[in-house]
Design a protein around this motif. Structure first.
Motif, PDB file in Angstrom:
ATOM      1  N   UNK A  79     104.250  48.198  38.758  1.00 42.61           N
ATOM      2  CA  UNK A  79     104.481  49.028  37.570  1.00 42.61           C
ATOM      3  C   UNK A  79     104.858  48.213  36.335  1.00 42.61           C
ATOM      4  N   UNK A  80     105.485  47.069  36.529  1.00 41.37           N
ATOM      5  CA  UNK A  80     105.899  46.250  35.384  1.00 41.37           C
ATOM      6  C   UNK A  80     104.721  45.623  34.670  1.00 41.37           C
ATOM      7  N   UNK A  81     103.564  45.596  35.352  1.00 40.83           N
ATOM      8  CA  UNK A  81     102.395  44.941  34.767  1.00 40.83           C
ATOM      9  C   UNK A  81     101.302  45.927  34.369  1.00 40.83           C
ATOM     10  N   UNK A  82     101.604  47.227  34.406  1.00 40.71           N
ATOM     11  CA  UNK A  82     100.586  48.190  33.999  1.00 40.71           C
ATOM     12  C   UNK A  82     100.240  47.958  32.528  1.00 40.71           C
ATOM     13  N   UNK A  83      98.965  48.090  32.220  1.00 41.87           N
ATOM     14  CA  UNK A  83      98.515  47.824  30.848  1.00 41.87           C
ATOM     15  C   UNK A  83      99.018  48.888  29.889  1.00 41.87           C
ATOM     16  N   UNK A  84      98.913  50.152  30.295  1.00 45.45           N
ATOM     17  CA  UNK A  84      99.284  51.251  29.416  1.00 45.45           C
ATOM     18  C   UNK A  84     100.678  51.756  29.783  1.00 45.45           C
ATOM     19  N   UNK A  85     101.589  51.850  28.829  1.00 46.63           N
ATOM     20  CA  UNK A  85     102.955  52.283  29.158  1.00 46.63           C
ATOM     21  C   UNK A  85     103.037  53.715  29.656  1.00 46.63           C
ATOM     22  N   UNK A  86     101.998  54.528  29.389  1.00 39.66           N
ATOM     23  CA  UNK A  86     101.993  55.912  29.868  1.00 39.66           C
ATOM     24  C   UNK A  86     101.482  56.039  31.303  1.00 39.66           C
ATOM     25  N   UNK A  87     100.775  55.016  31.783  1.00 41.25           N
ATOM     26  CA  UNK A  87     100.181  55.087  33.117  1.00 41.25           C
ATOM     27  C   UNK A  87     101.254  54.986  34.188  1.00 41.25           C
ATOM     28  N   UNK A  88     100.967  55.587  35.336  1.00 33.31           N
ATOM     29  CA  UNK A  88     101.922  55.582  36.436  1.00 33.31           C
ATOM     30  C   UNK A  88     101.259  54.967  37.663  1.00 33.31           C
ATOM     31  N   UNK A  89     102.023  54.207  38.399  1.00 32.02           N
ATOM     32  CA  UNK A  89     101.549  53.549  39.620  1.00 32.02           C
ATOM     33  C   UNK A  89     102.086  54.279  40.838  1.00 32.02           C
ATOM     34  N   UNK A  90     101.276  54.351  41.886  1.00 35.60           N
ATOM     35  CA  UNK A  90     101.730  54.907  43.154  1.00 35.60           C
ATOM     36  C   UNK A  90     101.835  56.411  43.181  1.00 35.60           C
ATOM     37  N   UNK A  91     101.213  57.097  42.237  1.00 28.30           N
ATOM     38  CA  UNK A  91     101.266  58.567  42.217  1.00 28.30           C
ATOM     39  C   UNK A  91      99.842  59.116  42.349  1.00 28.30           C
ATOM     40  N   UNK A  92      99.463  60.026  41.449  1.00 29.88           N
ATOM     41  CA  UNK A  92      98.130  60.594  41.530  1.00 29.88           C
ATOM     42  C   UNK A  92      97.066  59.524  41.384  1.00 29.88           C
ATOM     43  N   UNK A  93      96.116  59.498  42.316  1.00 27.72           N
ATOM     44  CA  UNK A  93      95.035  58.540  42.263  1.00 27.72           C
ATOM     45  C   UNK A  93      93.728  59.258  41.963  1.00 27.72           C
ATOM     46  N   UNK A  94      92.642  58.506  41.992  1.00 27.78           N
ATOM     47  CA  UNK A  94      91.344  59.037  41.586  1.00 27.78           C
ATOM     48  C   UNK A  94      90.365  58.945  42.742  1.00 27.78           C
ATOM     49  N   UNK A  95      89.685  60.052  43.016  1.00 33.67           N
ATOM     50  CA  UNK A  95      88.527  60.075  43.904  1.00 33.67           C
ATOM     51  C   UNK A  95      87.297  60.251  43.038  1.00 33.67           C
ATOM     52  N   UNK A  96      86.285  59.432  43.274  1.00 31.35           N
ATOM     53  CA  UNK A  96      85.101  59.423  42.427  1.00 31.35           C
ATOM     54  C   UNK A  96      83.869  59.757  43.252  1.00 31.35           C
ATOM     55  N   UNK A  97      83.170  60.839  42.881  1.00 27.95           N
ATOM     56  CA  UNK A  97      81.969  61.291  43.583  1.00 27.95           C
ATOM     57  C   UNK A  97      80.753  60.798  42.805  1.00 27.95           C
ATOM     58  N   UNK A  98      80.034  59.831  43.368  1.00 31.00           N
ATOM     59  CA  UNK A  98      78.997  59.118  42.624  1.00 31.00           C
ATOM     60  C   UNK A  98      77.658  59.204  43.347  1.00 31.00           C
ATOM     61  N   UNK A  99      76.615  59.544  42.596  1.00 29.17           N
ATOM     62  CA  UNK A  99      75.251  59.488  43.096  1.00 29.17           C
ATOM     63  C   UNK A  99      74.602  58.205  42.577  1.00 29.17           C
TER      64      UNK A  99
END
Length: 669
Positions: A79-99
């Motif tokens: 978390x100390x190295x996140x680029x954006x100060x608003x971003x959160x680590x270890x919480x909601x993540x992303x699932x990506x559905x790609x064709x």
């Protein structure tokens, strides 16, 4: 029906690609893709529920070409190295559905087309779903090996897709019944799903059941089949919010009493996650979190769906509902068809600009969204993760596609290509540049490469020192740890180039290690001894560029960045190279299927060449596998035999001796 909120639009697209649009290739019959001529192109696998029952990797000639070889990498996020100060680590993540391609005729190991969705923002994604399936081709789609390899190298799980379409798009309720058919106490189709995932090397399946007409008994059997498969695993499932516990297809846009048993049924874990349909709102996500917690499950196993196939940079997304400011995330985020950035682009440069806009925002800098527009970039909300947590770490900034191919600075092939198995771990921060003056512009450059088809380029007006953050890492330093950089400068001594290294005990402060003056304008290698820092851990890697005088049109290329212990390790050669089969494309061209025995020790990939009559060699392709399809082997002059060679490339970049075999040509007369 609510067409704007369903996953149906992709089905229309996939079916249209198969032949529903005038002028487009007719649909391929829904048969298992195993009846190939011995030297023909292998393709990714797809089936209907009953045809998968006859699949056997021992008899499917394509199966060995579809196996991924890169294990799922562990990864971390500081978390100390996140680029954006608003971003959160270890919480909601992303699932990506790609064709990535149509369901049928999707090459197993890349192709000669550089126009490809070469996804590279893996640091924001937790799971990638290899999206596809259609009534006319096959409902069950396994991911090809290139996508699995690239995702795993970045610590991202991969799922195949089971798609049961609405009846209006060719769906048949019998296919759902076929899926849950039993043999004694077993579910044979579920057994095959586990076998496919384990043989090809991916983690699980996305279940998209949208065929109406079911009942409670059928819905119960679907849950039992998933539970059975998980017990036979390891295999994971992501459930799509469509079929309810009554058997009806009714999108809830939430986790609630109508569908929660598909996630957790009492003490039974049925699915590992759920993709919520697009009509969610703040109230529905908040209640979904409560329901998930009440089931003993994490709210971050829920993915609130966003349709970017239809809406692009979707202006209607209620970001605060999923990712409220200064509060824990409510759920994760499910991206439906983010390859819109590629499909809607007019050129590769346009694609890369759209990708940056999609993932990090309009400034191309994840540390600041730089906009008041609704779509600020996903880096605004989700902190970066990194798989760079073990040595050796090597990148040549290979993007997984390109217009030529280079090895150790020498161009060994011309022409376009794509192969995500060869993609390196992309920089964690794209792009974060710190300077008191004009900032240089980083980019992936396809005009020159040290290894692969691309390099990192830093260009622009250089009037002050620039520090470019590249990778978040967790690399322990030992007494023999070395840092290697390959650079190509605009002129000898034109700039002072230094490696920027931050350590875990002070992760935001860089130590600069000068690589010395450059001698000319060719690729040059610099090795730095890190023994003075033994016992510490590298937390960030970057570059610092400075000049004694202002340079108005500066351009520096980085061809390789590596951290490893000791000298580059020697690599054993592969053995037993053989031709599995050949197809005569013409009198002077063949396609080949090759196989060999694995080289001993850690191997990053294998490169395949043809040896010319003059002793020179031409690059034919690369793979992490021990089998490879050569699409084009051309006869040179009147030669009767052509030598084909394979060499192993080690994890640290070392190369083995070549192993060869001969291909016989027919006499032209």
């Amino acid at each position: 029906m609510r067409p704007s909120r369903l996953l149906v639009p992709v089905v229309v697209t996939m079916v249209s690609l198969a032949g529903a649009v005038p002028g487009v290739r007719a649909a391929v019959p829904p048969v298992a893709p195993s009846a190939m001529a011995s030297g023909d192109q292998p393709y990714a696998s797809y089936w209907h529920p009953n045809t998968i029952l006859s699949w056997d990797p021992a008899t499917d000639p394509d199966a060995r070409f579809n196996r991924a070889r890169v294990p799922l990498a562990p990864r971390a996020s500081d978390p100390a190295l996140r680029a954006n100060p608003n971003a959160r680590a270890g919480e909601g993540r992303i699932a990506s559905l790609v064709s990535f391609a149509p369901t049928s005729r999707n090459p197993s190991q890349g192709s000669a087309d550089p126009s490809y969705y070469a996804f590279s923002y893996w640091q924001y994604v937790d799971t990638l779903v290899f999206w596809g399936g259609s009534a006319s081709e096959g409902l069950i789609l396994a991911p090809n090996a290139t996508v699995i390899d690239a995702a795993h190298r970045n610590g991202v799980k991969v799922y195949g897709t089971l798609f049961f379409p609405p009846t209006v798009y060719g769906g048949q309720l019998q296919w759902v019944r076929d899926f849950v058919q039993k043999s004694g106490n077993s579910y044979p189709v579920a057994d095959k799903l586990v076998q496919v995932a384990q043989h090809y090397g991916f983690e699980g399946w996305f279940i998209n059941q949208e065929t109406g007409g079911g009942n409670t008994a059928l819905a119960t059997e679907v849950r039992r089949a998933l539970t059975y498969a998980r017990s036979r695993g390891p295999v994971e499932f992501m459930w799509y919010d469509a079929m309810t516990e009554s058997g009806a297809v009714a999108w809830q846009d939430a986790l609630n009493s109508s569908n929660d048993a598909f996630l957790q049924d009492g003490s039974v874990r049925v699915s590992d996650s759920m993709f919520l349909d697009f009509g969610w709102n703040s109230s529905k996500l908040a209640s979904s979190r409560r329901v998930a917690r009440g089931l003993g499950r994490s709210e971050y196993e829920l993915y609130a769906g966003i349709d970017t196939e239809a809406n692009g940079y979707n202006s209607s997304v209620d970001w605060n509902a999923a990712f409220p400011a200064d509060q824990p995330h409510v759920t994760g985020l499910g991206l439906y068809r983010p390859e819109w950035t590629w499909k809607s682009s007019s050129s590769r440069a346009d694609f890369y600009q759209r990708e940056a806009r999609y993932w990090v925002g309009p400034t191309g800098d994840p540390s600041s969204s730089g906009t008041t527009a609704p779509w600020k970039g996903l880096a605004t909300y989700v902190a970066e993760s990194t798989p760079v947590v073990a040595k050796p770490f090597v990148t040549t900034f290979n993007a997984g596609h390109g217009d030529m191919y280079a090895i150790e600075g020498e161009q060994v092939a011309t022409g376009g290509w794509n192969n995500l198995s060869l993609q390196d771990v992309p920089p964690t921060y794209r792009w974060v540049v710190q300077s008191s003056g004009t900032k240089l512009t980083p980019s992936i450059d396809f005009s020159d490469a040290y290894e692969g088809g691309s390099s990192l380029r830093l260009s622009g007006r250089l009037d002050a020192a620039n520090t470019v953050r590249l990778y978040q890492t967790r690399l322990p330093v030992n007494a023999d740890t070395r840092l290697s950089i390959v650079v190509k400068a605009p002129m000898a001594g034109a700039a002072r180039v230094a490696a920027a290294v931050a350590f875990a005990d002070d992760p935001t402060s860089f130590t600069y290690l000068d690589i010395g003056a450059t001698a000319g304008t060719a690729w040059e290698t610099r090795d730095l001894d890190l023994s003075a820092y033994a016992g510490r851990t590298i937390a960030q890697l970057g570059l610092r560029i400075a000049a004694d005088t202002q340079v108005d049109a500066y351009s520096l290329r980085i061809g390789r960045l590596a951290v490893h212990d000791g000298p580059v390790a020697a690599v054993d050669a592969p053995s037993g190279l053989s031709v599995l089969g050949m197809t005569d494309v013409s009198a002077i061209r063949k396609s080949l299927r090759l196989a060999w025995n694995a080289a001993g020790g850690p191997v990053h990939h294998y490169d395949v060449f043809r040896r010319g009559p003059d002793g020179g060699r031409t690059y034919l392709g690369g793979t992490t596998n021990t089998a490879y399809f050569v699409a084009q082997l051309d006869r040179a002059g009147g030669e009767l035999r052509t030598t084909v060679e394979v060499e192993a490339v080690g994890a640290e970049g070392g190369r083995s001796a070549a192993t060869g075999t001969e291909v016989q040509w027919s006499d032209l007369d």
